[in-house]
Design a protein around this motif. Structure first.
Motif, PDB file in Angstrom:
ATOM      1  N   ARG A 141       1.072  -1.207  -0.094  1.00 30.12           N
ATOM      2  CA  ARG A 141      -0.040   0.098  -0.131  1.00 30.12           C
ATOM      3  C   ARG A 141       1.028   1.158   0.083  1.00 30.12           C
ATOM      4  NH1 ARG A 141      -4.313   1.108   4.701  1.00 30.12           N
ATOM      5  NH2 ARG A 141      -2.476   0.850   5.877  1.00 30.12           N
ATOM      6  N   ALA A 142       0.847   2.188  -1.039  1.00 29.08           N
ATOM      7  CA  ALA A 142       1.510   3.304  -1.309  1.00 29.08           C
ATOM      8  C   ALA A 142       0.760   4.481  -0.674  1.00 29.08           C
ATOM      9  CB  ALA A 142       2.448   3.416  -2.497  1.00 29.08           C
ATOM     10  N   THR A 143       1.384   5.230  -0.103  1.00 30.89           N
ATOM     11  CA  THR A 143       0.835   6.491   0.257  1.00 30.89           C
ATOM     12  C   THR A 143       1.309   7.780  -0.714  1.00 30.89           C
ATOM     13  OG1 THR A 143       0.344   6.165   2.411  1.00 30.89           O
ATOM     14  CG2 THR A 143       0.207   8.597   1.821  1.00 30.89           C
ATOM     15  N   GLY A 147      -1.666  12.517  -0.471  1.00 32.38           N
ATOM     16  CA  GLY A 147      -2.500  11.993   0.502  1.00 32.38           C
ATOM     17  C   GLY A 147      -3.362  10.614  -0.272  1.00 32.38           C
ATOM     18  N   VAL A 148      -3.099  10.551  -1.521  1.00 33.51           N
ATOM     19  CA  VAL A 148      -3.924   9.224  -2.082  1.00 33.51           C
ATOM     20  C   VAL A 148      -3.232   7.961  -1.761  1.00 33.51           C
ATOM     21  CG1 VAL A 148      -4.685   8.235  -4.357  1.00 33.51           C
ATOM     22  CG2 VAL A 148      -4.939  10.608  -4.101  1.00 33.51           C
ATOM     23  N   ARG A 149      -3.747   6.937  -1.457  1.00 33.48           N
ATOM     24  CA  ARG A 149      -3.377   5.615  -0.980  1.00 33.48           C
ATOM     25  C   ARG A 149      -3.776   4.759  -2.186  1.00 33.48           C
ATOM     26  NH1 ARG A 149      -4.145   4.552   5.207  1.00 33.48           N
ATOM     27  NH2 ARG A 149      -6.236   5.096   4.743  1.00 33.48           N
ATOM     28  N   ILE A 172     -13.463  -6.824  -3.367  1.00 37.66           N
ATOM     29  CA  ILE A 172     -13.097  -6.102  -2.411  1.00 37.66           C
ATOM     30  C   ILE A 172     -13.139  -4.576  -2.421  1.00 37.66           C
ATOM     31  CG2 ILE A 172     -10.435  -5.697  -2.812  1.00 37.66           C
ATOM     32  CD1 ILE A 172      -9.815  -7.391  -0.317  1.00 37.66           C
ATOM     33  N   LYS A 173     -13.298  -4.205  -3.569  1.00 34.33           N
ATOM     34  CA  LYS A 173     -13.447  -2.639  -3.693  1.00 34.33           C
ATOM     35  C   LYS A 173     -14.457  -1.888  -2.911  1.00 34.33           C
ATOM     36  CE  LYS A 173     -11.237  -2.132  -8.265  1.00 34.33           C
ATOM     37  NZ  LYS A 173     -11.389  -1.443  -9.507  1.00 34.33           N
ATOM     38  N   PRO A 174     -15.578  -2.542  -2.775  1.00 33.49           N
ATOM     39  CA  PRO A 174     -16.708  -1.719  -1.658  1.00 33.49           C
ATOM     40  C   PRO A 174     -16.001  -1.624  -0.214  1.00 33.49           C
ATOM     41  CG  PRO A 174     -17.609  -3.352  -3.089  1.00 33.49           C
ATOM     42  CD  PRO A 174     -16.328  -3.802  -3.421  1.00 33.49           C
ATOM     43  N   ASN A 175     -15.085  -2.487   0.136  1.00 33.43           N
ATOM     44  CA  ASN A 175     -14.367  -2.347   1.445  1.00 33.43           C
ATOM     45  C   ASN A 175     -13.123  -1.446   1.589  1.00 33.43           C
ATOM     46  OD1 ASN A 175     -16.513  -3.868   2.134  1.00 33.43           O
ATOM     47  ND2 ASN A 175     -15.361  -5.839   1.783  1.00 33.43           N
ATOM     48  N   LEU A 176     -13.022  -0.807   0.518  1.00 30.89           N
ATOM     49  CA  LEU A 176     -11.503   0.003   0.512  1.00 30.89           C
ATOM     50  C   LEU A 176     -11.811   0.926   1.284  1.00 30.89           C
ATOM     51  CD1 LEU A 176     -10.393  -0.343  -2.944  1.00 30.89           C
ATOM     52  CD2 LEU A 176      -9.409  -1.135  -1.104  1.00 30.89           C
ATOM     53  N   ARG A 177     -12.827   1.766   1.367  1.00 28.00           N
ATOM     54  CA  ARG A 177     -13.138   3.374   2.194  1.00 28.00           C
ATOM     55  C   ARG A 177     -12.212   3.024   3.590  1.00 28.00           C
ATOM     56  NH1 ARG A 177     -16.359   7.066   1.866  1.00 28.00           N
ATOM     57  NH2 ARG A 177     -17.672   6.239   0.334  1.00 28.00           N
ATOM     58  N   ASP A 181      -7.429   4.379  -1.711  1.00 26.90           N
ATOM     59  CA  ASP A 181      -8.447   4.918  -2.646  1.00 26.90           C
ATOM     60  C   ASP A 181      -8.709   4.188  -3.898  1.00 26.90           C
ATOM     61  OD1 ASP A 181      -8.721   8.055  -1.322  1.00 26.90           O
ATOM     62  OD2 ASP A 181      -6.813   7.556  -1.144  1.00 26.90           O
ATOM     63  N   ALA A 182      -7.764   3.314  -4.068  1.00 25.19           N
ATOM     64  CA  ALA A 182      -7.681   2.364  -5.311  1.00 25.19           C
ATOM     65  C   ALA A 182      -7.073   1.163  -4.973  1.00 25.19           C
ATOM     66  CB  ALA A 182      -7.136   3.157  -6.422  1.00 25.19           C
ATOM     67  N   ALA A 183      -7.234  -0.022  -5.683  1.00 24.50           N
ATOM     68  CA  ALA A 183      -6.547  -0.986  -5.827  1.00 24.50           C
ATOM     69  C   ALA A 183      -6.345  -1.492  -7.174  1.00 24.50           C
ATOM     70  CB  ALA A 183      -7.548  -2.278  -4.969  1.00 24.50           C
TER      71      ALA A 183
END
Length: 278
Positions: A141-143, A147-149, A172-177, A181-183
């Motif tokens: 996971r990169a920040t 501020g976008v992760r 899994i995207k619905p649980n990213l909040r 911000d993206a996968a």
């Protein structure tokens, strides 16, 4: 001899860098680098008080911090590569469990837009097609500076279908909040040996970065438009190695970019200026 090596040698001869006699290391009588090279960790200043009550600052070596991974790389096997890299920006270890993960980590370490890298971040839950609950751990996971992760899943192309990773990311995207911000899925189509080679050279250059050399190179490329030979630029320095090192540093800064980023610089030694970047 492979044709690529022949072309590489001819290119070096053309730019008069087939002989490195002039690029010998500095002698003790002509030391350019005033600070000791630190392969890993950081030198920090610490205030101390001596027996007479005098406050002074001393330099101490701070070793790299431990990886923040929720799970460590598995035991070594014959078919895989495991290890750690050091993110000098955070002075923290970053693990990898395959050569592809290593290349991904290298590319993140040499991207100046990235300010933090987390290997094996906390797992996320998702519901599979059969209704059962599962969990998945992204590789990184990169920040970013803004501020976008971004969460990264690393897979070889020949394992994408069998692993079902694309479906996992979709579910899994619905649980990213709150997590990212993206996968995204990244494969060996991007994680090539050539890009890994360029990234390794960038990291080496950053460890021995010389700001005076970087400023000189920044001046040299300020009026350049289009593609120019990296070797020709480096040859404007007293030592070719210093000029080339400055080029790698400015590539990291975003002032320069490789004309052909999919190739090793030694095979495609051309760069172009990105005006407006500093």
């Amino acid at each position: 001899m492979p044709a690529q090596r022949v072309i590489r040698y001819l290119t070096e001869v053309e730019h008069a860098i087939d002989n490195y006699v002039d690029d010998l290391p500095y002698t003790n009588d002509n030391i350019k680098v005033t600070t000791e090279f630190v392969p890993a960790g950081q030198i920090v200043l610490v205030s101390t008080v001596d027996d007479d009550g005098v406050i002074e600052e001393v330099e101490l070596w701070a070793p790299p911090g431990k990886s923040t991974a929720t799970r460590l790389p598995p035991a070594r096997t014959k078919g895989h590569s495991r290890g750690y890299l050091v993110d000098t920006r955070t002075n923290r270890a970053v693990s990898f469990a395959s050569t592809y993960e290593m290349t991904c980590a290298l590319m993140l370490l040499t991207n100046s837009s990235v300010v933090d890298i987390e290997d094996q971040p906390p797992a996320l839950h998702y519901i599979a097609a059969d209704g059962t609950e599962h969990k998945h751990t992204f590789d990184y996971r990169a920040t970013l500076r803004d501020g976008v992760r971004i969460a990264f899943a690393v897979k070889p192309r020949d394992q994408v279908k069998s692993s079902g990773i694309e479906d996992v990311i979709l579910r899994i995207k619905p649980n990213l909040r709150g997590f990212a911000d993206a996968a995204v899925l990244i494969t060996d189509r991007t994680l090539t040996r050539e890009r890994a080679w360029n990234a390794k050279w960038t990291l080496r250059a950053l460890k021995i970065r010389d700001e005076a050399d970087c400023e000189k190179m920044r001046t040299l490329v300020s009026d350049i438009n289009g593609i120019v030979s990296a070797y020709e630029l480096a040859r404007k320095f007293e030592r070719f190695a210093d000029g080339l090192n400055a080029i790698w540093c400015l590539v990291y800064d975003g002032v320069l970019e490789l004309a052909e980023p999919g190739k090793k610089l030694v095979d495609a030694p051309w760069v172009k200026s990105r005006h407006g970047r500093s």
